[in-house]
Design a protein around this motif. Structure first.
Motif, PDB file in Angstrom:
ATOM      1  N   PHE A   1       0.994  -1.153  -0.114  1.00  0.00           N
ATOM      2  CA  PHE A   1      -0.068   0.011   0.085  1.00  0.00           C
ATOM      3  C   PHE A   1       0.851   1.228  -0.165  1.00  0.00           C
ATOM      4  O   PHE A   1       2.039   1.279   0.663  1.00  0.00           O
ATOM      5  CB  PHE A   1      -0.993  -0.064   1.198  1.00  0.00           C
ATOM      6  CG  PHE A   1      -0.400   0.034   2.385  1.00  0.00           C
ATOM      7  CD1 PHE A   1      -0.164   1.311   3.090  1.00  0.00           C
ATOM      8  CD2 PHE A   1      -0.063  -1.116   3.228  1.00  0.00           C
ATOM      9  CE1 PHE A   1       0.451   1.396   4.362  1.00  0.00           C
ATOM     10  CE2 PHE A   1       0.621  -0.987   4.662  1.00  0.00           C
ATOM     11  CZ  PHE A   1       0.601   0.170   5.218  1.00  0.00           C
ATOM     12  N   LEU A   2       0.329   2.112  -0.571  1.00  0.00           N
ATOM     13  CA  LEU A   2       1.123   3.465  -0.771  1.00  0.00           C
ATOM     14  C   LEU A   2       0.244   4.663  -0.315  1.00  0.00           C
ATOM     15  O   LEU A   2      -1.005   4.517  -0.281  1.00  0.00           O
ATOM     16  CB  LEU A   2       1.303   3.785  -2.092  1.00  0.00           C
ATOM     17  CG  LEU A   2       2.189   2.875  -2.957  1.00  0.00           C
ATOM     18  CD1 LEU A   2       2.596   3.242  -4.423  1.00  0.00           C
ATOM     19  CD2 LEU A   2       3.582   2.840  -2.257  1.00  0.00           C
ATOM     20  N   GLY A   3       0.567   5.640   0.570  1.00  0.00           N
ATOM     21  CA  GLY A   3      -0.258   6.797   0.948  1.00  0.00           C
ATOM     22  C   GLY A   3       0.701   7.904   1.394  1.00  0.00           C
ATOM     23  O   GLY A   3       1.937   8.139   0.743  1.00  0.00           O
ATOM     24  N   GLY A   4       0.497   8.486   2.355  1.00  0.00           N
ATOM     25  CA  GLY A   4       1.114   9.539   3.269  1.00  0.00           C
ATOM     26  C   GLY A   4       0.386  10.842   3.645  1.00  0.00           C
ATOM     27  O   GLY A   4      -0.746  10.814   3.378  1.00  0.00           O
ATOM     28  N   SER A   5       1.075  11.693   4.014  1.00  0.00           N
ATOM     29  CA  SER A   5       0.378  13.056   4.411  1.00  0.00           C
ATOM     30  C   SER A   5       1.184  14.090   3.492  1.00  0.00           C
ATOM     31  O   SER A   5       2.197  14.376   3.473  1.00  0.00           O
ATOM     32  CB  SER A   5       0.493  13.141   5.970  1.00  0.00           C
ATOM     33  OG  SER A   5       1.884  13.418   6.254  1.00  0.00           O
ATOM     34  N   VAL A   6       0.367  15.161   3.513  1.00  0.00           N
ATOM     35  CA  VAL A   6       0.657  16.475   2.713  1.00  0.00           C
ATOM     36  C   VAL A   6       0.015  17.484   3.626  1.00  0.00           C
ATOM     37  O   VAL A   6      -1.092  17.577   3.720  1.00  0.00           O
ATOM     38  CB  VAL A   6       0.552  16.526   1.262  1.00  0.00           C
ATOM     39  CG1 VAL A   6       0.901  17.983   0.819  1.00  0.00           C
ATOM     40  CG2 VAL A   6       1.211  15.627   0.321  1.00  0.00           C
ATOM     41  N   GLY A   7       0.712  18.446   3.876  1.00  0.00           N
ATOM     42  CA  GLY A   7       0.253  19.563   4.529  1.00  0.00           C
ATOM     43  C   GLY A   7       0.812  20.862   4.247  1.00  0.00           C
ATOM     44  O   GLY A   7       2.088  21.084   4.214  1.00  0.00           O
ATOM     45  N   TYR A   8      -0.087  21.956   4.203  1.00  0.00           N
ATOM     46  CA  TYR A   8       0.360  23.366   4.212  1.00  0.00           C
ATOM     47  C   TYR A   8      -0.637  24.482   5.040  1.00  0.00           C
ATOM     48  O   TYR A   8      -1.776  24.330   4.942  1.00  0.00           O
ATOM     49  CB  TYR A   8       0.146  23.732   2.520  1.00  0.00           C
ATOM     50  CG  TYR A   8       0.703  25.232   2.194  1.00  0.00           C
ATOM     51  CD1 TYR A   8       2.320  25.508   2.136  1.00  0.00           C
ATOM     52  CD2 TYR A   8      -0.106  26.232   2.302  1.00  0.00           C
ATOM     53  CE1 TYR A   8       2.576  26.817   2.047  1.00  0.00           C
ATOM     54  CE2 TYR A   8       0.377  27.497   1.897  1.00  0.00           C
ATOM     55  CZ  TYR A   8       1.856  27.710   1.604  1.00  0.00           C
ATOM     56  OH  TYR A   8       2.191  29.002   1.666  1.00  0.00           O
ATOM     57  N   ASN A   9       0.218  25.215   5.638  1.00  0.00           N
ATOM     58  CA  ASN A   9      -0.580  26.263   6.344  1.00  0.00           C
ATOM     59  C   ASN A   9       0.072  27.726   6.109  1.00  0.00           C
ATOM     60  O   ASN A   9       1.139  27.819   6.037  1.00  0.00           O
ATOM     61  CB  ASN A   9      -0.526  26.068   7.753  1.00  0.00           C
ATOM     62  CG  ASN A   9      -1.297  26.960   8.812  1.00  0.00           C
ATOM     63  OD1 ASN A   9      -2.420  27.410   8.253  1.00  0.00           O
ATOM     64  ND2 ASN A   9      -0.596  27.421   9.784  1.00  0.00           N
ATOM     65  N   TYR A  10      -0.799  28.663   5.902  1.00  0.00           N
ATOM     66  CA  TYR A  10      -0.353  30.196   5.534  1.00  0.00           C
ATOM     67  C   TYR A  10      -1.180  31.004   6.523  1.00  0.00           C
ATOM     68  O   TYR A  10      -2.464  30.795   6.336  1.00  0.00           O
ATOM     69  CB  TYR A  10      -0.245  30.209   4.304  1.00  0.00           C
ATOM     70  CG  TYR A  10      -0.022  31.773   3.636  1.00  0.00           C
ATOM     71  CD1 TYR A  10       1.067  32.154   3.329  1.00  0.00           C
ATOM     72  CD2 TYR A  10      -1.109  32.693   3.506  1.00  0.00           C
ATOM     73  CE1 TYR A  10       1.345  33.484   3.056  1.00  0.00           C
ATOM     74  CE2 TYR A  10      -0.813  34.160   3.173  1.00  0.00           C
ATOM     75  CZ  TYR A  10       0.469  34.186   2.902  1.00  0.00           C
ATOM     76  OH  TYR A  10       0.583  35.521   2.548  1.00  0.00           O
ATOM     77  N   ASN A  11      -0.470  31.982   6.924  1.00  0.00           N
ATOM     78  CA  ASN A  11      -1.319  33.186   7.461  1.00  0.00           C
ATOM     79  C   ASN A  11      -0.392  34.384   7.466  1.00  0.00           C
ATOM     80  O   ASN A  11       0.802  34.311   7.661  1.00  0.00           O
ATOM     81  CB  ASN A  11      -1.560  32.648   9.117  1.00  0.00           C
ATOM     82  CG  ASN A  11      -0.439  32.458   9.942  1.00  0.00           C
ATOM     83  OD1 ASN A  11       0.074  33.517  10.280  1.00  0.00           O
ATOM     84  ND2 ASN A  11      -0.352  31.035  10.474  1.00  0.00           N
ATOM     85  N   LYS A  12      -1.281  35.420   7.447  1.00  0.00           N
ATOM     86  CA  LYS A  12      -0.539  36.612   7.181  1.00  0.00           C
ATOM     87  C   LYS A  12      -1.444  37.703   8.249  1.00  0.00           C
ATOM     88  O   LYS A  12      -2.617  37.932   8.073  1.00  0.00           O
ATOM     89  CB  LYS A  12      -0.573  37.342   6.004  1.00  0.00           C
ATOM     90  CG  LYS A  12       0.091  38.710   5.966  1.00  0.00           C
ATOM     91  CD  LYS A  12       0.102  39.035   4.349  1.00  0.00           C
ATOM     92  CE  LYS A  12       0.820  40.540   4.377  1.00  0.00           C
ATOM     93  NZ  LYS A  12       1.066  40.952   2.857  1.00  0.00           N
ATOM     94  N   VAL A  13      -0.594  38.682   9.095  1.00  0.00           N
ATOM     95  CA  VAL A  13      -1.348  39.616  10.039  1.00  0.00           C
ATOM     96  C   VAL A  13      -1.607  40.809   8.990  1.00  0.00           C
ATOM     97  O   VAL A  13      -0.567  41.322   8.533  1.00  0.00           O
ATOM     98  CB  VAL A  13      -0.753  39.598  11.281  1.00  0.00           C
ATOM     99  CG1 VAL A  13      -1.188  40.723  12.252  1.00  0.00           C
ATOM    100  CG2 VAL A  13      -0.426  38.631  11.855  1.00  0.00           C
TER     101      VAL A  13
END
Length: 200
Positions: free
Chosen positions: A28-40
């Motif tokens: 089995f193949l898979g995984g995780s990807v995440g991205y977070n962006y914030n600006k004041v």
């Protein structure tokens, strides 16, 4: 006799289907990807985080797999410095996470438990200058549920579960080390992790 034969055939077919995704020799193949962006508002700076950790697993026996995840995580943010000068901080880490996973269930739903040993090796830079190096080791026991809308696709919900972590930060200027140990049980069922695995 005919009814008995059909019943037995259906039972065998159902048993085979229940283990088709997780039988010995499958991948089995898979995984995780995440991205977070914030600006004041009112500032020129933004904070962002990114991570990608693909994984691969192999079933060494029916319903029991071993594997590993290998990837990278990155973060960028700003700290207040002297004379109201903002310092740009970048953190990057190479991630390795070997694991073992056991499944139990039928052809559509399977509960699983995963024991993983996450490790990370990275550094922190301030305005382009390396100020510290980091090494992290841990162990984590996570329960979860996999739903199979198709025999080759599993949609997973899991929680962090029981975990232990050891983080070491070495100051590049002084050579001093700061060691932090953490241990806990994180079972927030209102904020589970969502994942997708592909079975072959």
């Amino acid at each position: 006799m005919k009814k008995l034969f059909l019943t037995l055939t259906a039972a065998v077919a159902l048993t085979f289907a229940a283990n088709a995704q997780t039988e010995k020799g499958k991948l089995f193949l898979g995984g995780s990807v995440g991205y977070n962006y914030n600006k004041v508002n009112g500032t020129d700076h933004s904070n962002q985080n990114f991570n990608i950790v693909p994984n691969i697993g192999y079933f060494i026996s029916d319903n029991f797999a071993i594997g590993t995840g290998v990837g990278y995580r990155y973060g960028q943010y700003y700290n207040d410095g002297a004379n109201d000068v903002d310092l740009k901080v970048k953190q990057g880490s190479f991630v390795v996470a070997p694991f073992a996973r056991a499944y139990k269930g039928n052809e559509m739903f399977k509960f699983f438990g995963q024991l993983s040993v996450p490790m990370a090796f990275g550094n922190t830079k301030v305005d382009g200058t390396k100020v510290s190096s980091t090494t992290s080791f841990g162990a984590q026991l996570s329960p979860g549920l996999a739903f199979f809308p198709h025999k080759n696709v599993g949609i997973e919900l899991s929680v962090r579960g029981l975990y232990y972590g050891n983080d070491r930060i070495k100051d590049e200027a002084t050579g001093s080390k700061q060691i932090t140990n953490s241990f806990g049980l994180a079972s927030d069922f209102f904020a589970p992790q969502l994942g997708v695995q592909f079975y072959f």
